[in-house]
Scaffold this active site. Structure first.
Site, PDB file in Angstrom:
ATOM      1  CB  CYS A   1       1.393   6.571  11.464  1.00 43.69           C
ATOM      2  SG  CYS A   1       2.111   7.943  10.623  1.00 43.69           S
TER       3      CYS A   1
ATOM      4  CB  CYS B   1       6.144  -2.165  16.023  1.00 44.53           C
ATOM      5  SG  CYS B   1       7.836  -1.758  15.552  1.00 44.53           S
TER       6      CYS B   1
ATOM      7  CB  CYS C   1       3.079   7.536   3.450  1.00 41.81           C
ATOM      8  SG  CYS C   1       3.662   6.322   4.642  1.00 41.81           S
TER       9      CYS C   1
ATOM     10  CB  CYS D   1       7.372  -4.836   8.837  1.00 37.06           C
ATOM     11  SG  CYS D   1       8.761  -4.057   9.684  1.00 37.06           S
TER      12      CYS D   1
ATOM     13  CD  GLU E   1      -2.728  -1.161   2.548  1.00 37.99           C
ATOM     14  OE1 GLU E   1      -3.739  -1.854   2.527  1.00 37.99           O
ATOM     15  OE2 GLU E   1      -2.395  -0.488   3.536  1.00 37.99           O
TER      16      GLU E   1
ATOM     17  CB  CYS F   1       2.858  -1.380  13.522  1.00 40.26           C
ATOM     18  SG  CYS F   1       3.112  -1.369  11.744  1.00 40.26           S
TER      19      CYS F   1
HETATM   20  S1  SF4 Z   1       6.093   0.415  12.923  1.00 38.30           S
HETATM   21 FE1  SF4 Z   1       5.372  -1.304  11.652  1.00 38.30          FE
HETATM   22  S2  SF4 Z   1       6.315  -1.012   9.639  1.00 38.30           S
HETATM   23 FE2  SF4 Z   1       7.435   0.292  11.113  1.00 38.30          FE
HETATM   24  S3  SF4 Z   1       9.144  -0.981  11.818  1.00 38.30           S
HETATM   25 FE3  SF4 Z   1       7.477  -1.333  13.281  1.00 38.30          FE
HETATM   26  S4  SF4 Z   1       6.410  -3.134  12.480  1.00 38.30           S
HETATM   27 FE4  SF4 Z   1       7.671  -2.348  10.822  1.00 38.30          FE
END
Ligand code: SF4
Length: 342
Positions: free
Chosen positions: A334, A114, A103, A110, A90, A117
């Site tokens: 975000c 996190c 963005c 990923c 995306e 996220c």
């Molecule tokens: S915030 Fe999301 S995209 Fe960014 S490093 Fe952490 S897990 Fe990865």
């Protein structure tokens, strides 16, 4: 072979190997990066035989938009793209008056995990090639060009950790920055990292003009480690040390990202601790009330708490902006990016 994976010198080599003069490579490059042509058919200034060769040998349909969502205020557009291997990513366009900020993603998923996220919640699939990163920008550049408008800023804060895919990310930036091509100013890029310390050091040594944003979100290792697993490898002290080295090497200001989570990291005490941690560092804090994701229970802070957080930081000498939450209704904020059908 993907067209946006090629640097100009590589394009020249290919065109010459096809028995064509060098200036044809320049025409192709201009078509791609100045006219935003996206299919060989559009290169009507080239001989038909060369257009056919391009279509046969090089992929132009690198990313295919499969879903376009506009926020209710129509200021944010999120596009879901299908890649050649069927994976999805995306990228988001945000319009703030004169600014048109993109963005973009650097990975499918990923690996950083996190907890707050959506991309982290889906896990890591693969890196994007430099051309797949460039293609997202050129898609939106074309869209805006057709509306007599231009991209003004590019943030590499979409899906993925850009520093985990360091080489392809930097190659993409260099290609977009090339003066005889798209010529997008280095200072208008921002690369965001969750805190990959060795990559911050490498980035510092390269002394690029590109802006650096570091996702911090907590000052204490226990809390940060519970939100961001990377902290168990590179803790807060090591991260801040690398940030000092970066500022020393480049003279550039760092932005720290802070997702304000109600009752977790939005208290005046947390703000004081943050100010102490960042004391003496050329920096700015971007605080943004957490954007909701289904896999995380934390809630966004209130406007009042956010204002107090900012006030305490500023009283202690750290500039802070409360960022407006954008595109929440289309999961384009975000930390909300994830390819829903992947
Ligand atoms: S915030 Fe999301 S995209 Fe960014 S490093 Fe952490 S897990 Fe990865």
């Amino acid at each position: 072979m993907l067209i946006y994976d090629l640097d100009f010198s590589e394009l020249v080599e290919i065109v010459v190997a096809w028995g064509q003069p060098v200036f044809r490579a320049q025409q192709i490059w201009d078509g791609l990066y100045k006219n935003f042509w996206q299919s060989p058919d559009e290169f009507t200034n080239l001989p038909k035989v060369l257009r056919e060769k391009l279509a046969a040998e090089i992929r132009f349909d690198i990313i295919t938009p499969t879903l376009k969502l506009d926020s209710t205020d129509r200021q944010t557009r999120k596009t879901l793209f299908r890649l050649q291997d069927g994976r999805q990513i995306e990228a988001v366009l945000m319009r703030y008056d004169r600014r048109k900020t993109l963005c973009i993603s650097t990975q499918v998923g990923c690996a950083m995990g996190c907890t707050f996220c959506a991309t982290g919640q889906m896990g890591f699939t693969r890196h994007l090639s430099s051309g797949e990163i460039v293609a997202q920008v050129m898609y939106y550049a074309r869209l805006l060009h057709d509306q007599q408008d231009v991209v003004t800023n590019i943030v590499l804060m979409g899906m993925g950790e850009p520093f985990h895919n360091y080489d392809n990310t930097m190659k993409a930036i260099d290609r977009l920055n090339a003066q005889d091509g798209y010529n997008f100013g280095a200072r208008r890029f921002t690369v965001s990292t969750s805190g990959l310390v060795p990559a911050i050091r490498k980035f510092a040594a390269e002394k690029r003009q590109v802006n650096l944003a570091v996702s911090l979100h907590a000052t204490e290792n226990e809390l940060r480690g519970s939100m961001m697993p990377i902290n168990r490898k590179y803790d807060v002290e090591e991260l801040i040390k690398a940030c000092h080295e970066y500022v020393l090497a480049t003279g550039r200001r760092i932005t720290f990202e802070w997702a304000l989570i109600n009752g977790v990291n939005d208290t005046p005490e947390q703000a004081k601790k943050l100010a102490k941690l960042l004391h003496g560092l050329l920096c700015h804090v971007n605080a943004i009330p957490l954007n909701p994701t289904t896999g995380y229970e934390g809630k966004a802070t209130t406007r009042e708490r956010a204002d107090i957080f900012k006030q305490v930081l500023e009283q202690n000498g750290i500039p802070c902006t409360i960022r407006i939450r954008r595109g929440i209704d289309i999961q384009a904020g975000c930390g909300q990016l994830a390819s829903h059908t992947a």
